[in-house]
Design an enzyme around this catalytic site. Structure first.
Site, mmCIF file in Angstrom:
data_model
loop_
_atom_site.group_PDB
_atom_site.id
_atom_site.type_symbol
_atom_site.label_atom_id
_atom_site.label_comp_id
_atom_site.label_asym_id
_atom_site.label_seq_id
_atom_site.Cartn_x
_atom_site.Cartn_y
_atom_site.Cartn_z
ATOM 1 N N GLY A 17 19.658 49.490 35.392
ATOM 2 C CA GLY A 17 20.630 50.507 36.166
ATOM 3 C C GLY A 17 21.628 50.221 37.005
ATOM 4 N N SER A 18 21.879 48.996 37.129
ATOM 5 C CA SER A 18 22.710 48.606 38.112
ATOM 6 C C SER A 18 24.147 49.351 37.733
ATOM 7 C CB SER A 18 23.028 47.133 38.581
ATOM 8 O OG SER A 18 23.624 46.689 37.427
ATOM 9 N N ASN A 19 24.641 49.205 36.605
ATOM 10 C CA ASN A 19 25.889 49.975 36.296
ATOM 11 C C ASN A 19 25.979 51.389 36.425
ATOM 12 O OD1 ASN A 19 28.237 48.038 35.199
ATOM 13 N ND2 ASN A 19 26.374 47.139 34.268
ATOM 14 N N MET A 90 20.670 48.606 24.193
ATOM 15 C CA MET A 90 20.650 47.211 23.627
ATOM 16 C C MET A 90 20.696 47.631 21.964
ATOM 17 S SD MET A 90 21.662 45.280 25.972
ATOM 18 C CE MET A 90 21.137 44.991 27.632
ATOM 19 N N HIS A 109 30.293 45.296 27.927
ATOM 20 C CA HIS A 109 29.755 43.732 27.705
ATOM 21 C C HIS A 109 30.167 43.064 28.528
ATOM 22 C CE1 HIS A 109 28.201 41.194 24.562
ATOM 23 N NE2 HIS A 109 29.154 40.282 24.808
HETATM 24 C C1 GAR Z 1 24.692 44.679 31.892
HETATM 25 O O1 GAR Z 1 25.315 43.343 32.278
HETATM 26 C C2 GAR Z 1 25.677 44.785 30.718
HETATM 27 O O2 GAR Z 1 27.020 44.141 30.584
HETATM 28 C C3 GAR Z 1 24.682 44.652 29.711
HETATM 29 O O3 GAR Z 1 23.384 44.674 30.044
HETATM 30 C C4 GAR Z 1 23.599 44.707 31.554
HETATM 31 C C5 GAR Z 1 22.730 46.013 32.135
HETATM 32 O O4 GAR Z 1 22.523 45.694 33.380
HETATM 33 N N1 GAR Z 1 25.171 45.035 28.432
HETATM 34 C C6 GAR Z 1 25.093 44.265 27.259
HETATM 35 O O5 GAR Z 1 24.752 43.089 27.192
HETATM 36 C C7 GAR Z 1 25.384 45.090 25.920
HETATM 37 N N2 GAR Z 1 25.459 44.333 24.905
HETATM 38 P P1 GAR Z 1 22.349 47.175 34.161
HETATM 39 O O6 GAR Z 1 21.073 47.817 33.564
HETATM 40 O O7 GAR Z 1 22.139 46.671 35.742
HETATM 41 O O8 GAR Z 1 23.487 47.916 34.231
#
Ligand code: GAR
Length: 199
Positions: A17-19, A90, A109
């Site tokens: 969940g950092s995004n 995912m 992505h």
């Molecule tokens: C992020 O790096 C995002 O780009 C990637 O998963 C991570 C989620 O991190 N997404 C993919 O690879 C989608 N194909 P987060 O949970 O810390 O946001």
């Protein structure tokens, strides 16, 4: 009363969940007229729930794969969600679901699409491949979601040099920093475009 742009987040598995956090922080700081309706999780123990609590965002567990899309669609319609934000989701959404949902769906992505995209290219796997291929640049791409993995129209991309990185983990760290800038900016822009059209 100003209309608001309604969004919902979709995550899967043990989402970090950092995004999500970067987006919520940005929206609050910049006072963007966005209403975050809910966050979907597929595992009760996903760390993202702590971040959701911090921002007061309602999270909903949909852990039955057989009814996932049906339940999601009902929630999106009931809450009048204009934009679904995939943040560490995912899985692939079915063609049927994509046809039935009338709003937009976007994803981030962690690479420069169309390179390093497609089935089973997610998370660290992407960075491992980028590192193995000795790429000099990587980056992040925000794109619309269609029925094929990572093939929807790219909305925005940011490129960074990674030639100095000595591991896939280091690349992941550098890319994540720009994800946290790019994704909130795109969402803010989409909100303003929507609100301009629907005054
Ligand atoms: C992020 O790096 C995002 O780009 C990637 O998963 C991570 C989620 O991190 N997404 C993919 O690879 C989608 N194909 P987060 O949970 O810390 O946001």
């Amino acid at each position: 009363m100003q209309r608001s742009f309604n969004i919902a987040f979709l995550t899967s598995g043990k989402s970090r969940g950092s995004n999500f956090e970067a987006i919520m922080t940005h929206l609050q700081e910049r006072n963007v007229p966005i209403e975050t309706k809910f966050l979907i999780i597929t595992r009760a123990d996903a760390p993202i729930t702590q971040r959701a609590e911090k921002f007061g965002v309602r999270y909903i567990l949909l852990d039955d794969k057989n009814t996932f899309e049906q339940e999601l669609l009902a929630l999106l319609n009931k809450n009048n969600v204009h934009l679904v934000v995939l943040a560490g989701f995912m899985r692939k959404l079915s063609e049927d679901f994509l046809q039935k949902y009338s709003g937009d769906i976007i994803n981030i992505h962690p690479a420069l699409l169309p390179k390093f995209g497609g089935k089973s290219m997610f998370g660290m796997r992407v960075h491992e491949k980028v590192f193995k291929m000795k790429e000099k640049f990587s980056g992040a791409s925000v794109h619309y979601v269609n029925e094929r993995y990572d093939e929807g129209e790219v909305i925005a991309q940011q490129k960074i040099p990674i030639g100095h990185c000595t591991s896939a983990e280091e690349i992941a760290g550098e890319v994540l920093k720009i994800e946290h800038q790019l994704y909130p900016e795109v969402i803010e822009k989409l909100a303003h475009e929507y609100l301009k059209l629907h005054k």
